[in-house]
Design a protein around this motif. Structure first.
Motif, short mmCIF file in Angstrom:
data_model
loop_
_atom_site.label_atom_id
_atom_site.label_comp_id
_atom_site.label_asym_id
_atom_site.label_seq_id
_atom_site.Cartn_x
_atom_site.Cartn_y
_atom_site.Cartn_z
N ASN A 154 0.83 -1.20 0.00
CA ASN A 154 0.00 0.00 0.00
C ASN A 154 0.86 1.25 0.00
N HIS A 155 1.97 1.22 0.75
CA HIS A 155 2.90 2.36 0.80
C HIS A 155 3.51 2.59 -0.58
N VAL A 156 3.93 1.52 -1.24
CA VAL A 156 4.50 1.65 -2.59
C VAL A 156 3.46 2.18 -3.55
N ASN A 157 2.23 1.65 -3.47
CA ASN A 157 1.16 2.13 -4.36
C ASN A 157 0.90 3.61 -4.15
N SER A 158 0.91 4.05 -2.89
CA SER A 158 0.71 5.46 -2.59
C SER A 158 1.83 6.30 -3.18
N PHE A 159 3.08 5.84 -3.01
CA PHE A 159 4.24 6.56 -3.53
C PHE A 159 4.17 6.71 -5.04
N PRO B 283 18.39 5.63 -0.11
CA PRO B 283 17.94 5.03 -1.36
C PRO B 283 17.00 3.86 -1.10
N PHE B 284 16.18 3.54 -2.09
CA PHE B 284 15.28 2.41 -2.01
C PHE B 284 16.12 1.15 -1.89
N GLN B 285 15.79 0.29 -0.94
CA GLN B 285 16.56 -0.94 -0.77
C GLN B 285 16.37 -1.85 -1.97
N THR B 286 17.46 -2.44 -2.43
CA THR B 286 17.37 -3.36 -3.55
C THR B 286 16.76 -4.68 -3.09
N ASN C 151 14.01 -4.35 -12.43
CA ASN C 151 14.31 -3.81 -11.11
C ASN C 151 15.24 -2.61 -11.21
N GLU C 152 16.21 -2.67 -12.10
CA GLU C 152 17.11 -1.53 -12.30
C GLU C 152 16.33 -0.31 -12.78
N ASP C 153 15.36 -0.54 -13.67
CA ASP C 153 14.49 0.56 -14.12
C ASP C 153 13.72 1.16 -12.95
N LEU C 154 13.22 0.30 -12.06
CA LEU C 154 12.49 0.77 -10.88
C LEU C 154 13.40 1.60 -9.99
N TYR C 155 14.61 1.11 -9.72
CA TYR C 155 15.54 1.86 -8.86
C TYR C 155 15.86 3.22 -9.46
N ARG C 156 16.04 3.27 -10.79
CA ARG C 156 16.32 4.53 -11.48
C ARG C 156 15.12 5.48 -11.37
N LEU C 157 13.92 4.95 -11.57
CA LEU C 157 12.71 5.75 -11.45
C LEU C 157 12.59 6.36 -10.06
N LEU C 158 12.85 5.56 -9.04
CA LEU C 158 12.74 6.04 -7.67
C LEU C 158 13.81 7.08 -7.33
N GLU C 159 14.95 7.00 -7.98
CA GLU C 159 15.99 8.02 -7.77
C GLU C 159 15.62 9.32 -8.49
#
Length: 91
Positions: free
Chosen positions: A7-12, A74-77, A55-63
């Motif tokens: 739910n936290h991720v969906n909200s983010f 940073p978001f934990q891998t 996953n790398e795309d996700l980490y880049r998006l979050l950065e």
């Protein structure tokens, strides 16, 4: 708990209007002695080939779009599970 985390991720990610109060259903809680304790390393590698780039795309998006200051950075891998060379599913 995983439902709260999702739910936290969906909200983010701004998905609240699409997913409301999402909770994972617990499945396969019965231990009949046939549960897989570790995935085959060959299967793990196939999954890694699919999901590592995503996953790398996700980490880049979050950065690039960090969100509010209270978000974890940073978001934990994602951690990979231990794998095995022995096929235990045939036992």
């Amino acid at each position: 708990d995983e439902g709260s985390f999702l739910n936290h991720v969906n909200s983010f990610l701004g998905l609240n209007k699409y997913i409301s109060d999402f909770h994972l259903k617990q499945v396969n809680i019965k231990d009949d002695g046939h549960k897989v304790k570790a995935i085959l390393c060959s299967d793990q590698e196939k999954l890694n080939q699919i999901f590592d780039p995503l996953n790398e795309d996700l980490y880049r998006l979050l950065e690039e779009y960090p969100g509010p200051p209270m978000e974890q950075r940073p978001f934990q891998t994602f951690k990979k599970r231990n794998c095995t060379e022995v096929d235990v599913s045939r036992r």
